[in-house]
Design a protein around this motif. Structure first.
Motif, PDB file in Angstrom:
ATOM      1  N   GLY A  78       0.835  -1.192   0.000  1.00  0.00           N
ATOM      2  CA  GLY A  78       0.000   0.000   0.000  1.00  0.00           C
ATOM      3  C   GLY A  78       0.872   1.245   0.000  1.00  0.00           C
ATOM      4  O   GLY A  78       2.043   1.200  -0.328  1.00  0.00           O
ATOM      5  N   GLN A  84      -1.945   3.615  -8.055  1.00  0.00           N
ATOM      6  CA  GLN A  84      -3.379   3.900  -8.040  1.00  0.00           C
ATOM      7  C   GLN A  84      -4.132   3.067  -7.012  1.00  0.00           C
ATOM      8  O   GLN A  84      -5.206   3.455  -6.578  1.00  0.00           O
ATOM      9  CB  GLN A  84      -3.988   3.674  -9.425  1.00  0.00           C
ATOM     10  CG  GLN A  84      -3.499   4.660 -10.457  1.00  0.00           C
ATOM     11  CD  GLN A  84      -4.121   4.396 -11.817  1.00  0.00           C
ATOM     12  OE1 GLN A  84      -4.728   3.357 -12.051  1.00  0.00           O
ATOM     13  NE2 GLN A  84      -3.961   5.341 -12.730  1.00  0.00           N
ATOM     14  N   ALA A  85      -3.592   1.936  -6.615  1.00  0.00           N
ATOM     15  CA  ALA A  85      -4.263   1.059  -5.650  1.00  0.00           C
ATOM     16  C   ALA A  85      -4.007   1.487  -4.206  1.00  0.00           C
ATOM     17  O   ALA A  85      -4.507   0.855  -3.279  1.00  0.00           O
ATOM     18  CB  ALA A  85      -3.811  -0.379  -5.841  1.00  0.00           C
ATOM     19  N   GLU A  88      -6.943   1.684  -1.874  1.00  0.00           N
ATOM     20  CA  GLU A  88      -7.816   0.516  -1.776  1.00  0.00           C
ATOM     21  C   GLU A  88      -7.536  -0.264  -0.493  1.00  0.00           C
ATOM     22  O   GLU A  88      -6.410  -0.294  -0.008  1.00  0.00           O
ATOM     23  CB  GLU A  88      -7.617  -0.406  -2.982  1.00  0.00           C
ATOM     24  CG  GLU A  88      -7.905   0.234  -4.318  1.00  0.00           C
ATOM     25  CD  GLU A  88      -9.366   0.582  -4.518  1.00  0.00           C
ATOM     26  OE1 GLU A  88     -10.229   0.052  -3.786  1.00  0.00           O
ATOM     27  OE2 GLU A  88      -9.649   1.384  -5.420  1.00  0.00           O
ATOM     28  N   ASP A  89      -8.563  -0.926   0.030  1.00  0.00           N
ATOM     29  CA  ASP A  89      -8.350  -1.735   1.228  1.00  0.00           C
ATOM     30  C   ASP A  89      -7.643  -3.040   0.855  1.00  0.00           C
ATOM     31  O   ASP A  89      -7.491  -3.378  -0.323  1.00  0.00           O
ATOM     32  CB  ASP A  89      -9.662  -1.996   1.966  1.00  0.00           C
ATOM     33  CG  ASP A  89     -10.650  -2.856   1.180  1.00  0.00           C
ATOM     34  OD1 ASP A  89     -10.227  -3.732   0.404  1.00  0.00           O
ATOM     35  OD2 ASP A  89     -11.857  -2.659   1.368  1.00  0.00           O
ATOM     36  N   ARG A  92      -9.516  -5.563  -1.517  1.00  0.00           N
ATOM     37  CA  ARG A  92      -9.575  -5.189  -2.935  1.00  0.00           C
ATOM     38  C   ARG A  92      -8.223  -5.367  -3.608  1.00  0.00           C
ATOM     39  O   ARG A  92      -8.153  -5.810  -4.751  1.00  0.00           O
ATOM     40  CB  ARG A  92     -10.080  -3.764  -3.101  1.00  0.00           C
ATOM     41  CG  ARG A  92     -11.570  -3.648  -2.780  1.00  0.00           C
ATOM     42  CD  ARG A  92     -12.067  -2.241  -2.994  1.00  0.00           C
ATOM     43  NE  ARG A  92     -11.885  -1.806  -4.371  1.00  0.00           N
ATOM     44  CZ  ARG A  92     -12.827  -1.846  -5.313  1.00  0.00           C
ATOM     45  NH1 ARG A  92     -14.017  -2.321  -5.023  1.00  0.00           N
ATOM     46  NH2 ARG A  92     -12.583  -1.389  -6.523  1.00  0.00           N
ATOM     47  N   ARG A  93      -7.129  -5.061  -2.911  1.00  0.00           N
ATOM     48  CA  ARG A  93      -5.796  -5.263  -3.495  1.00  0.00           C
ATOM     49  C   ARG A  93      -5.553  -6.755  -3.727  1.00  0.00           C
ATOM     50  O   ARG A  93      -5.038  -7.159  -4.775  1.00  0.00           O
ATOM     51  CB  ARG A  93      -4.711  -4.654  -2.600  1.00  0.00           C
ATOM     52  CG  ARG A  93      -4.764  -3.129  -2.585  1.00  0.00           C
ATOM     53  CD  ARG A  93      -3.526  -2.500  -1.981  1.00  0.00           C
ATOM     54  NE  ARG A  93      -3.113  -3.065  -0.719  1.00  0.00           N
ATOM     55  CZ  ARG A  93      -3.351  -2.537   0.477  1.00  0.00           C
ATOM     56  NH1 ARG A  93      -4.010  -1.411   0.590  1.00  0.00           N
ATOM     57  NH2 ARG A  93      -2.919  -3.124   1.567  1.00  0.00           N
ATOM     58  N   TRP A  96      -7.574  -7.977  -6.725  1.00  0.00           N
ATOM     59  CA  TRP A  96      -6.980  -7.528  -7.976  1.00  0.00           C
ATOM     60  C   TRP A  96      -5.780  -8.403  -8.327  1.00  0.00           C
ATOM     61  O   TRP A  96      -5.598  -8.799  -9.482  1.00  0.00           O
ATOM     62  CB  TRP A  96      -6.560  -6.057  -7.869  1.00  0.00           C
ATOM     63  CG  TRP A  96      -6.081  -5.529  -9.174  1.00  0.00           C
ATOM     64  CD1 TRP A  96      -6.826  -5.029 -10.195  1.00  0.00           C
ATOM     65  CD2 TRP A  96      -4.720  -5.477  -9.617  1.00  0.00           C
ATOM     66  NE1 TRP A  96      -6.017  -4.676 -11.253  1.00  0.00           N
ATOM     67  CE2 TRP A  96      -4.717  -4.938 -10.914  1.00  0.00           C
ATOM     68  CE3 TRP A  96      -3.502  -5.836  -9.033  1.00  0.00           C
ATOM     69  CZ2 TRP A  96      -3.550  -4.748 -11.649  1.00  0.00           C
ATOM     70  CZ3 TRP A  96      -2.341  -5.646  -9.767  1.00  0.00           C
ATOM     71  CH2 TRP A  96      -2.375  -5.108 -11.052  1.00  0.00           C
TER      72      TRP A  96
END
Length: 131
Positions: A78, A84-85, A88-89, A92-93, A96
């Protein structure tokens, strides 16, 4: 969910595989991604055995593979390194990262387990399944 499993939480993991020549179907395990929703935890650890990879494809771009594996680790960390991620929590990472893709670094199937220490699972799985 903690407490339901004697202080252990459900976690999910997927291997990161390097597939240098998709048409041949050969691959080596090069990392693991672990996600534990109850602890908002996601982490990837990688280990590239260059000799094994070069045995599969002597022309493989080792630097490119290392960069792709490093990008997975950065996305899990993170922050600014996640690009861009970054906002995101963890879940979600992870989702993906495990989405099927046809690049040289591919996620394997997702497996589940129980753990009291997700960070220790990352190291255990890396040692057991990759090194």
């Amino acid at each position: 969910m903690s407490g339901l499993h004697n202080g252990r939480d459900v976690f999910e993991y997927a291997l990161l595989r390097v597939v240098p020549r998709v048409e041949r179907g050969e691959m080596i395990n090069a990392g693991v991604v672990v996600y534990c929703g109850a602890r908002r935890f996601v982490e990837a650890r990688t280990h590239l055995d260059e000799a094994r990879l070069l045995a599969l494809d002597p022309a493989v771009d080792i630097a490119g593979v290392r960069a792709a594996l490093g990008a997975v680790e950065s996305l899990c960390e993170g922050g600014a390194r996640a690009g861009q991620a970054a906002g995101e929590d963890a879940g979600r990472r992870f989702r993906w990262l495990i989405a099927p893709r046809s690049t040289i670094v591919q996620p394997g199937p997702v497996h589940t387990g129980l753990t009291a220490d997700p960070a220790a699972e990352v190291e255990r799985l890396l040692e057991l399944l990759v090194r």
